[in-house]
Write a protein that holds these residues in place. Structure first.
Motif, PDB file in Angstrom:
ATOM      1  N   PRO A 110       0.815  -1.221   0.000  1.00  0.00           N
ATOM      2  CA  PRO A 110       0.000   0.000   0.000  1.00  0.00           C
ATOM      3  C   PRO A 110       0.847   1.270   0.000  1.00  0.00           C
ATOM      4  O   PRO A 110       0.490   2.257  -0.643  1.00  0.00           O
ATOM      5  N   ALA A 111       1.982   1.237   0.716  1.00  0.00           N
ATOM      6  CA  ALA A 111       2.851   2.420   0.754  1.00  0.00           C
ATOM      7  C   ALA A 111       3.365   2.764  -0.641  1.00  0.00           C
ATOM      8  O   ALA A 111       3.421   3.947  -1.027  1.00  0.00           O
ATOM      9  N   LEU A 112       3.719   1.758  -1.419  1.00  0.00           N
ATOM     10  CA  LEU A 112       4.220   2.003  -2.769  1.00  0.00           C
ATOM     11  C   LEU A 112       3.088   2.409  -3.710  1.00  0.00           C
ATOM     12  O   LEU A 112       3.291   3.221  -4.623  1.00  0.00           O
ATOM     13  N   ASN A 128      -7.742   2.661  -0.416  1.00  0.00           N
ATOM     14  CA  ASN A 128      -8.321   2.121   0.811  1.00  0.00           C
ATOM     15  C   ASN A 128      -8.065   0.617   0.825  1.00  0.00           C
ATOM     16  O   ASN A 128      -7.517   0.061  -0.121  1.00  0.00           O
ATOM     17  N   GLU A 129      -8.479  -0.040   1.899  1.00  0.00           N
ATOM     18  CA  GLU A 129      -8.146  -1.459   2.079  1.00  0.00           C
ATOM     19  C   GLU A 129      -8.537  -2.303   0.871  1.00  0.00           C
ATOM     20  O   GLU A 129      -7.729  -3.065   0.334  1.00  0.00           O
ATOM     21  N   ARG A 130      -9.765  -2.181   0.419  1.00  0.00           N
ATOM     22  CA  ARG A 130     -10.236  -2.974  -0.700  1.00  0.00           C
ATOM     23  C   ARG A 130      -9.612  -2.492  -2.006  1.00  0.00           C
ATOM     24  O   ARG A 130      -9.289  -3.284  -2.892  1.00  0.00           O
ATOM     25  N   GLY A 131      -9.399  -1.187  -2.111  1.00  0.00           N
ATOM     26  CA  GLY A 131      -8.817  -0.624  -3.322  1.00  0.00           C
ATOM     27  C   GLY A 131      -7.394  -1.072  -3.556  1.00  0.00           C
ATOM     28  O   GLY A 131      -6.996  -1.353  -4.689  1.00  0.00           O
ATOM     29  N   TYR A 132      -6.588  -1.153  -2.473  1.00  0.00           N
ATOM     30  CA  TYR A 132      -5.205  -1.593  -2.632  1.00  0.00           C
ATOM     31  C   TYR A 132      -5.135  -2.966  -3.287  1.00  0.00           C
ATOM     32  O   TYR A 132      -4.327  -3.211  -4.175  1.00  0.00           O
ATOM     33  N   ARG A 133      -5.972  -3.875  -2.828  1.00  0.00           N
ATOM     34  CA  ARG A 133      -5.925  -5.252  -3.348  1.00  0.00           C
ATOM     35  C   ARG A 133      -6.337  -5.292  -4.820  1.00  0.00           C
ATOM     36  O   ARG A 133      -5.747  -6.021  -5.611  1.00  0.00           O
ATOM     37  N   LYS A 134      -7.345  -4.521  -5.175  1.00  0.00           N
ATOM     38  CA  LYS A 134      -7.798  -4.516  -6.563  1.00  0.00           C
ATOM     39  C   LYS A 134      -6.769  -3.862  -7.477  1.00  0.00           C
ATOM     40  O   LYS A 134      -6.536  -4.317  -8.604  1.00  0.00           O
ATOM     41  N   ILE A 135      -6.144  -2.780  -6.996  1.00  0.00           N
ATOM     42  CA  ILE A 135      -5.108  -2.112  -7.793  1.00  0.00           C
ATOM     43  C   ILE A 135      -3.924  -3.050  -8.005  1.00  0.00           C
ATOM     44  O   ILE A 135      -3.401  -3.184  -9.125  1.00  0.00           O
ATOM     45  N   ARG A 136      -3.515  -3.718  -6.941  1.00  0.00           N
ATOM     46  CA  ARG A 136      -2.388  -4.643  -7.049  1.00  0.00           C
ATOM     47  C   ARG A 136      -2.709  -5.783  -8.016  1.00  0.00           C
ATOM     48  O   ARG A 136      -1.875  -6.153  -8.862  1.00  0.00           O
ATOM     49  N   ALA A 137      -3.909  -6.341  -7.910  1.00  0.00           N
ATOM     50  CA  ALA A 137      -4.298  -7.446  -8.793  1.00  0.00           C
ATOM     51  C   ALA A 137      -4.373  -6.987 -10.246  1.00  0.00           C
ATOM     52  O   ALA A 137      -3.945  -7.706 -11.160  1.00  0.00           O
ATOM     53  N   ALA A 138      -4.906  -5.779 -10.475  1.00  0.00           N
ATOM     54  CA  ALA A 138      -5.034  -5.276 -11.840  1.00  0.00           C
ATOM     55  C   ALA A 138      -3.672  -4.997 -12.460  1.00  0.00           C
ATOM     56  O   ALA A 138      -3.429  -5.299 -13.643  1.00  0.00           O
ATOM     57  N   LEU A 139      -2.741  -4.423 -11.675  1.00  0.00           N
ATOM     58  CA  LEU A 139      -1.400  -4.156 -12.200  1.00  0.00           C
ATOM     59  C   LEU A 139      -0.671  -5.465 -12.487  1.00  0.00           C
ATOM     60  O   LEU A 139      -0.011  -5.596 -13.521  1.00  0.00           O
ATOM     61  N   ALA A 140      -0.803  -6.434 -11.602  1.00  0.00           N
ATOM     62  CA  ALA A 140      -0.169  -7.739 -11.827  1.00  0.00           C
ATOM     63  C   ALA A 140      -0.701  -8.377 -13.098  1.00  0.00           C
ATOM     64  O   ALA A 140       0.059  -8.970 -13.879  1.00  0.00           O
ATOM     65  N   GLN A 141      -2.009  -8.238 -13.322  1.00  0.00           N
ATOM     66  CA  GLN A 141      -2.618  -8.841 -14.513  1.00  0.00           C
ATOM     67  C   GLN A 141      -2.044  -8.257 -15.799  1.00  0.00           C
ATOM     68  O   GLN A 141      -1.931  -8.949 -16.810  1.00  0.00           O
ATOM     69  N   ARG A 142      -1.647  -6.997 -15.765  1.00  0.00           N
ATOM     70  CA  ARG A 142      -1.057  -6.354 -16.944  1.00  0.00           C
ATOM     71  C   ARG A 142       0.242  -7.019 -17.353  1.00  0.00           C
ATOM     72  O   ARG A 142       0.650  -6.937 -18.522  1.00  0.00           O
ATOM     73  N   TYR A 143       0.918  -7.651 -16.422  1.00  0.00           N
ATOM     74  CA  TYR A 143       2.208  -8.272 -16.711  1.00  0.00           C
ATOM     75  C   TYR A 143       2.096  -9.774 -16.943  1.00  0.00           C
ATOM     76  O   TYR A 143       3.112 -10.451 -17.076  1.00  0.00           O
ATOM     77  N   ASP A 144       0.880 -10.289 -16.997  1.00  0.00           N
ATOM     78  CA  ASP A 144       0.673 -11.713 -17.260  1.00  0.00           C
ATOM     79  C   ASP A 144       0.510 -11.903 -18.763  1.00  0.00           C
ATOM     80  O   ASP A 144      -0.571 -11.720 -19.312  1.00  0.00           O
ATOM     81  N   ILE A 145       1.584 -12.280 -19.438  1.00  0.00           N
ATOM     82  CA  ILE A 145       1.518 -12.369 -20.896  1.00  0.00           C
ATOM     83  C   ILE A 145       0.671 -13.553 -21.338  1.00  0.00           C
ATOM     84  O   ILE A 145       0.232 -13.613 -22.480  1.00  0.00           O
ATOM     85  N   GLY A 146       0.408 -14.484 -20.428  1.00  0.00           N
ATOM     86  CA  GLY A 146      -0.456 -15.602 -20.780  1.00  0.00           C
ATOM     87  C   GLY A 146      -1.874 -15.173 -21.088  1.00  0.00           C
ATOM     88  O   GLY A 146      -2.559 -15.784 -21.912  1.00  0.00           O
ATOM     89  N   THR A 147      -2.335 -14.100 -20.441  1.00  0.00           N
ATOM     90  CA  THR A 147      -3.685 -13.600 -20.689  1.00  0.00           C
ATOM     91  C   THR A 147      -3.698 -12.417 -21.639  1.00  0.00           C
ATOM     92  O   THR A 147      -4.709 -12.152 -22.283  1.00  0.00           O
ATOM     93  N   ASN A 148      -2.571 -11.705 -21.747  1.00  0.00           N
ATOM     94  CA  ASN A 148      -2.543 -10.505 -22.583  1.00  0.00           C
ATOM     95  C   ASN A 148      -2.119 -10.787 -24.024  1.00  0.00           C
ATOM     96  O   ASN A 148      -2.489 -10.044 -24.927  1.00  0.00           O
TER      97      ASN A 148
END
Length: 518
Positions: free
Chosen positions: A399-401, A426-446
């Motif tokens: 969350p700090a980053l 916020n608590e729920r937002g951090y998790r969704k942001i992290r998951a969405a950014l990680a998904q951008r780097y998953d070349i298997g789905t992109n």
């Protein structure tokens, strides 16, 4: 007087360098890196090249040995034009994932910059190449140089025997399909040894004499009876099993199964897909690889400065170059082209060090296993060895980053004329942001997922491809037609491409090579 002026233990003074200075500096940098970070590296082979040689390396995808192709010349002219006009600088170095690890240094670099890129490439990238699981499983560092030497000489012999135009026609099609020429889910076969490559000519000559059993399946007319339909259904299931369908690696399937390719053409396809496979892990680890190398050079250079081995003037130059590497333009800056992998990777690794040594209450909630442990070196070594970009971000982005980078999540619905902010800090937002950014780097789905699903060997040898459509994103008309043309060139018979919705299985579109204008 400056702090380190005239110190006899300085690694270098001034901007000029010699091979002796480079060698001594490498020895000291390697010792500090192993002591500070416990790195494990391949032996290093360092070579100094000119700017024109660096441009040439750009054009041939950074490899020291590469066959000839017109596209490499086009890339050379493109990079040279921008470089001569001052619109683009050149990389300070190029590093090769090989054993020994080859590092190319620009001869125009100052000694301070040579020290920086030595730590960055010869230690940082080198450690990542040797220890990350993707590179260990999917590439052969000890065999790639020998294989490239074989590939270059083999394609040269093909050009002499069959003509440049014939070889380029195969290379054009193979290069266009490179992204569909990798194994994503099963481990590729290991590269052949030098002894095995020596026997290639005998194997190809044998293949030219051998009878291809696929030619037994001559097209025949169906009688339309129920018994024949049932028999065909059984045969379809049997041939899919025999051909291991569906097949994700399109170049591999064409190499092994195409009825029109000569043995030398199959070997050219194999060369292209081996090179595509070699680069596949690098596409999945850019944030981690560059982050690791940047963290290593920053840590080692500061350690050397603290030990009095680098002077203040040289350190200022190093920090200026370091800042250029990790510069992240804002989203509204004309220079913005996305997230800088050097910046994100370095920030995440420095954040892991902070969480391990100076955690906040928030860090203890989010990272209970590593917060306050103090052993940041072990945490980083484990992360470098066992993660790719997607999993690294999903596990370690804090969350700090997220707040430091001012990240938030936008929702973009196709049927709406506006964006909406879906997640904030916020608590729920951090998790969704992290998951969405990680998904951008998953070349298997992109990346575009096109697989061979059937081959009508009993009829008209119709090759059927299937494209898994995600989020309604289909191939544009030009890409679809180009894909069909290249596959048909290598297959020789009709090829169809069907778009299937990845979630519902519904047919989204279907095109066939028979529909293309000749």
């Amino acid at each position: 007087m400056p702090r380190h002026a005239h110190r006899p233990d300085l690694l270098f003074t001034g901007s000029d360098w010699s091979f002796g200075t480079l060698s001594h500096a490498y020895d000291v940098i390697e010792a500090v890196a192993k002591e500070e970070l416990r790195l494990d590296i391949y032996p290093v082979q360092m070579e100094v090249i000119s700017s024109e040689q660096m441009l040439d390396a750009y054009s041939s995808i950074g490899m020291p040995l590469m066959y000839r192709h017109w596209s490499f010349g086009k890339h050379f002219l493109h990079h040279e034009l921008h470089y001569r006009k001052g619109g683009r600088g050149l990389a300070y170095e190029i590093v090769i994932n090989s054993d020994p690890c080859i590092v190319y240094l620009m001869e125009e670099n100052t000694m301070a910059l040579q020290a920086l890129v030595t730590a960055h490439a010869a230690l940082g990238h080198n450690h990542f190449f040797k220890n990350n699981y993707l590179f260990r499983q999917w590439t052969d560092a000890d065999a790639i140089l020998g294989y490239l030497d074989f590939a270059k000489s083999y394609i040269t012999r093909c050009e002499e025997k069959h003509g440049v135009a014939a070889v380029e026609a195969i290379l054009d099609a193979a290069h266009a399909l490179m992204d569909q020429g990798v194994f994503r889910y099963r481990r590729p076969p290991r590269l052949s040894s030098e002894k095995q490559r020596e026997g290639l000519r005998e194997r190809l000559e044998y293949e030219e004499r051998s009878y291809n059993d696929l030619w037994r399946t001559l097209p025949r007319q169906a009688d339309g009876s129920k018994a024949a339909a049932a028999e065909n259904a059984d045969l379809i299931a049997e041939r899919k099993k025999a051909l291991n369908l569906p097949e994700e690696n399109l170049l591999y399937f064409l190499e092994k199964t195409s009825l029109i390719l000569e043995p030398w053409q199959r070997e050219v396809l194999r060369i292209v897909r081996v090179i595509a496979q070699y680069f596949y892990p690098q596409r999945q680890t850019q944030v981690m690889n560059e982050g690791c190398a940047t963290f290593v050079h920053y840590t080692v250079m500061n350690a050397l400065f603290d030990q009095g081995r680098i002077g203040e003037g040289a350190m200022l130059e190093i920090l200026r170059n370091h800042s250029n590497v990790i510069f992240q333009p804002g989203f509204d800056d004309p220079r913005f082209s996305g997230i800088n992998p050097y910046a994100l990777g370095l920030d995440m690794m420095q954040d892991i060090k902070r969480i391990a040594t100076e955690p906040t209450a928030e860090d203890r909630d989010w990272f209970p296993e590593i917060a306050g442990s103090g052993d940041w070196r072990t945490i980083l070594l484990d992360a470098w060895a066992n993660h790719r970009d997607e999993s690294f971000i999903r596990q370690f982005l804090s969350p700090a980053l997220i707040r430091k980078w001012r990240l938030f999540l936008l929702s973009d619905a196709a049927n709406e004329s506006f964006y909406s902010v879906a997640s904030i800090h916020n608590e729920r937002g951090y998790r969704k942001i992290r998951a969405a950014l990680a998904q951008r780097y998953d070349i298997g789905t992109n990346n575009t997922d096109i697989q061979v699903v059937d081959v009508d060997l009993l009829g008209q040898r119709h090759l059927r491809l299937q494209h898994k459509v995600r989020d309604g994103i289909v191939l544009d008309g030009g890409s679809c037609e180009a894909t069909l043309r290249h596959v048909q060139r290598l297959w020789g018979y009709e090829v169809s491409l069907q778009g299937i919705d990845a979630q519902t299985g519904a047919t989204v579109y279907e095109r066939s090579s028979s529909q293309l204008a000749q």
